[in-house]
Design an enzyme around this catalytic site. Structure first.
Site: not given
Length: 281
Positions: A55, A99, A122
């Site tokens: 990413k 994450q 996200d």
């Protein structure tokens, strides 16, 4: 003779999204704003490290700043939430990605909920999920958004179709079901404990595989001519569908790798740029 199925090339879709983003990033930089995605990695899980690095590299290629925060695996929920709050309050940060999975002792949901809705690029918060269910989310969960972006790119109809979603995670199975429903598909949500799963999957005009088990969905479950969106990514670059067997029956199918994955990352970058643009508009 059977027609070969359409291979839904995620790299092609992702590249188009990123090309469009380049111009928008350049425009933002000219206005004195560099889009910035903060990624938080707790612990040293190798797969998570790889995802975060991918990413970060994707950001760099587009001129998006990537602020990497690495925390010890012993970090407490409270310490993690404090880090997230600092990023919420940092005007140079436009998107926050925690994450996951995080170490077991951390309350992951509490950590997700600490992310400001304006920076939830996200799509992991409960408020973001609710907005998505109502068709109002600025930042729907990235993998579901990627699935719909691929279907739109290839002009695959959803309205009136029976979509069978196998998986019910709060950032994939559930939100993609809501998004398909909002596009006038009829949606059946299944999971690993669903009885007669093969019979339900065989009814699907669209099958979304999001169960997290390699080669779980078998070819003889698939209705002739179904569209298969495989969102699985398991060790060894294996999807949730038995690709070769499902290929024989599908009219269109996403490969693994090179299907949903690249578009998921491109969607995360798009959401970060969207968030940055809101600070100048």
């Amino acid at each position: 003779m059977k027609n070969e199925p359409l291979i839904l090339d995620g790299n092609q879709v992702a590249n188009r999204i990123k090309e469009e983003l380049k111009e928008r990033v350049e425009q933002l930089v000219q206005n004195g704003v560099t889009p910035c995605l903060a990624t938080i990695l707790v612990g040293d899980d190798p797969a998570s490290e790889t995802y975060v690095r991918m990413k970060g590299n994707a950001c760099k290629r587009l001129g998006i700043d990537s602020k990497r925060v690495v925390l010890e695996s012993s970090t407490s929920t409270e310490e993690l939430i404090n880090v997230i709050r600092d990023l919420n309050n940092d005007p140079s940060v436009h998107g926050i990605l925690l994450q996951h999975p995080v170490p077991h002792h951390i309350d992951e949901r509490a950590a997700f909920e600490a992310i400001s809705i304006e920076k939830d690029v996200d799509g992991v918060t409960m408020l973001g999920f609710a907005q998505n269910a109502f068709g109002q989310a600025a930042f729907p969960s990235c993998t579901p958004a990627a699935i719909l972006a691929i279907m739109d790119e290839y002009q695959i109809p959803m309205e009136g179709k029976h979509a069978v979603v196998v998986g019910r995670s709060p950032i994939l199975g559930k939100p993609v079901s809501m998004m398909l429903l909002n596009r006038n598909a009829t949606v059946t949500i299944c999971h690993s404990r669903t009885q007669n799963l093969d019979q339900l999957v065989s009814q699907g005009d669209i099958v979304v595989a999001a169960v997290g088990k390699p080669n779980f969905i078998q070819g003889d479950w698939i209705k002739q001519g179904a569209v298969i969106m495989d969102a699985g990514y398991n060790e060894g670059n294996i999807g949730d569908c038995d690709y070769d067997a499902c290929y024989e029956r599908a009219s269109a199918i996403t490969p693994v790798p090179g299907g949903v994955g690249p578009v998921t990352i491109a969607t995360l970058l798009k959401h970060t740029v969207d968030a940055a643009e809101k600070t100048v508009n």
